[in-house]
Design a protein around this motif. Structure first.
Motif, PDB file in Angstrom:
ATOM      1  N   GLU A 280      -9.604   7.747   1.060  1.00  0.00           N
ATOM      2  CA  GLU A 280      -9.841   6.440   0.465  1.00  0.00           C
ATOM      3  C   GLU A 280     -10.874   5.636   1.252  1.00  0.00           C
ATOM      4  O   GLU A 280     -11.716   4.944   0.663  1.00  0.00           O
ATOM      5  CB  GLU A 280      -8.514   5.670   0.393  1.00  0.00           C
ATOM      6  CG  GLU A 280      -7.515   6.266  -0.605  1.00  0.00           C
ATOM      7  CD  GLU A 280      -6.150   5.595  -0.531  1.00  0.00           C
ATOM      8  OE1 GLU A 280      -5.969   4.749   0.381  1.00  0.00           O
ATOM      9  OE2 GLU A 280      -5.285   5.919  -1.363  1.00  0.00           O
ATOM     10  N   VAL A 281     -10.815   5.750   2.574  1.00  0.00           N
ATOM     11  CA  VAL A 281     -11.795   5.044   3.420  1.00  0.00           C
ATOM     12  C   VAL A 281     -13.187   5.617   3.194  1.00  0.00           C
ATOM     13  O   VAL A 281     -14.178   4.873   3.048  1.00  0.00           O
ATOM     14  CB  VAL A 281     -11.399   5.143   4.903  1.00  0.00           C
ATOM     15  CG1 VAL A 281     -12.525   4.609   5.789  1.00  0.00           C
ATOM     16  CG2 VAL A 281     -10.124   4.370   5.164  1.00  0.00           C
TER      17      VAL A 281
ATOM     18  N   ALA B 119     -14.649   4.544  -0.067  1.00  0.00           N
ATOM     19  CA  ALA B 119     -15.042   3.138  -0.145  1.00  0.00           C
ATOM     20  C   ALA B 119     -16.299   2.833   0.656  1.00  0.00           C
ATOM     21  O   ALA B 119     -16.882   1.761   0.523  1.00  0.00           O
ATOM     22  CB  ALA B 119     -13.896   2.259   0.356  1.00  0.00           C
ATOM     23  N   SER B 120     -16.701   3.783   1.544  1.00  0.00           N
ATOM     24  CA  SER B 120     -17.866   3.530   2.390  1.00  0.00           C
ATOM     25  C   SER B 120     -19.161   3.981   1.747  1.00  0.00           C
ATOM     26  O   SER B 120     -19.170   4.612   0.712  1.00  0.00           O
ATOM     27  CB  SER B 120     -17.672   4.257   3.729  1.00  0.00           C
ATOM     28  OG  SER B 120     -17.578   5.652   3.516  1.00  0.00           O
TER      29      SER B 120
ATOM     30  N   MET C 216      -5.378   8.561   3.086  1.00  0.00           N
ATOM     31  CA  MET C 216      -5.964   7.311   3.554  1.00  0.00           C
ATOM     32  C   MET C 216      -7.394   7.530   4.046  1.00  0.00           C
ATOM     33  O   MET C 216      -8.281   6.699   3.799  1.00  0.00           O
ATOM     34  CB  MET C 216      -5.085   6.718   4.659  1.00  0.00           C
ATOM     35  CG  MET C 216      -3.779   6.123   4.146  1.00  0.00           C
ATOM     36  SD  MET C 216      -2.845   5.204   5.407  1.00  0.00           S
ATOM     37  CE  MET C 216      -2.182   6.563   6.385  1.00  0.00           C
ATOM     38  N   ASP C 217      -7.633   8.647   4.726  1.00  0.00           N
ATOM     39  CA  ASP C 217      -8.990   8.967   5.176  1.00  0.00           C
ATOM     40  C   ASP C 217      -9.937   9.117   3.992  1.00  0.00           C
ATOM     41  O   ASP C 217     -11.082   8.631   4.017  1.00  0.00           O
ATOM     42  CB  ASP C 217      -8.992  10.243   6.005  1.00  0.00           C
ATOM     43  CG  ASP C 217      -8.364  10.059   7.372  1.00  0.00           C
ATOM     44  OD1 ASP C 217      -8.253   8.890   7.803  1.00  0.00           O
ATOM     45  OD2 ASP C 217      -8.005  11.064   8.009  1.00  0.00           O
TER      46      ASP C 217
ATOM     47  N   ASP D  54       0.873  -1.162   0.000  1.00  0.00           N
ATOM     48  CA  ASP D  54       0.000   0.000   0.000  1.00  0.00           C
ATOM     49  C   ASP D  54       0.915   1.219   0.000  1.00  0.00           C
ATOM     50  O   ASP D  54       1.552   1.538   1.000  1.00  0.00           O
ATOM     51  CB  ASP D  54      -0.892  -0.011   1.246  1.00  0.00           C
ATOM     52  CG  ASP D  54      -1.885   1.139   1.273  1.00  0.00           C
ATOM     53  OD1 ASP D  54      -1.516   2.265   0.861  1.00  0.00           O
ATOM     54  OD2 ASP D  54      -3.024   0.934   1.737  1.00  0.00           O
TER      55      ASP D  54
END
Length: 262
Positions: free
Chosen positions: A257-258, A261-262, A254-255, A217
């Motif tokens: 991306e999360v 994805a939600s 990263m936040d 990653d």
């Protein structure tokens, strides 16, 4: 699992060697002086600092920093002490692969000259006689050469870092690095050469991820190395804020991306 060691060195011109060469070949040496500024030959450089970052990469892409070492002339006495420390570090880890940025043009010639002068033996990873199995990483990889490919231009580490979105301030002090004179300057220099190995690791691992060699990653890797470097206190004053900012950028990514994805 693959173990890698990222190395970097700092060196300076030896005026006595330069003048000795001038006494033998004043015309040839003079050709390397333009506009009144000396342009020394590479063989007149001496290494005064080195660093090595050791990390492992598991088959699932997990990265584990195993440690970092710094050798300086202040702590080791002279060039021989610095180079011997680096050589012993690599020799004690024969399973590792060495990675440099521009090492074939810079580090390896100087390390070879130092070995010749100081009666040292190159570690197996840096020997010209090193062998490797096709399909595996070479004992030594020069990332700058990989990125150059068949092109004519070499890219500086800072250029690649900027392309990756790293803060420009992270590289601002690189062109002005000189040999330290005070204890504080030596400490800052040690951090500088150490961070060069960390930056090389970030870009090399990103390159190998793009090539499909390591399933890592990328964003998490950059954040991990920034955070690890800050906790290990190898980030000097000049790079503290840029490294913290880069870590923050990776957290934000990263936040995002999360959330996406939600």
């Amino acid at each position: 699992m693959t173990e890698l060691v990222f190395i970097d060195t700092e060196s300076e011109w030896d005026e006595q060697l330069h003048e000795a060469y001038r006494s033998i070949d004043p015309v040839g040496a003079g050709e390397h002086e333009r506009g009144g500024a000396k342009r020394h030959r590479q063989a007149t450089r001496r290494i005064y600092a080195a660093a090595a970052l050791h990390l492992s990469i598991a088959n699932d892409g997990k990265i584990d920093p195993l440690g970092i070492r710094i050798w300086t002339e202040q702590g080791r006495g002279d060039e021989k002490g610095v180079v011997d420390g680096l050589f012993n570090f690599l020799r004690m880890r024969p399973q590792t692969k060495v990675v440099t940025y521009g090492g074939l043009a810079a580090e390896l010639p100087l390390l070879g000259l130092a070995a010749m002068q100081h009666d040292l033996v190159l570690p197996p990873q840096l020997s010209s006689e090193a062998r490797w199995r096709p399909g595996t990483l070479r004992p030594h990889t020069d990332l700058a050469l990989l990125l150059k490919g068949q092109g004519r231009q070499w890219a500086h580490l800072s250029e690649i870092g900027l392309r990756m979105g790293f803060p420009a301030a992270l590289f601002a002090s690189k062109p002005t690095v000189g040999k330290p004179r005070t204890k504080q300057e030596w400490e800052e220099l040690g951090c500088h050469v150490a961070m060069d190995t960390v930056l090389t690791a970030m870009l090399a691992l990103t390159w190998w991820r793009a090539q499909g060699v390591f399933a890592i990653d990328q964003t998490a890797m950059v954040y991990q190395l920034c955070d690890w470097s800050m906790r290990r206190r190898i980030v000097g004053d000049a790079q503290a804020l840029p490294v913290a900012r880069l870590a923050e950028q990776m957290l934000e990514r990263m936040d995002a991306e999360v959330m996406g994805a939600s």
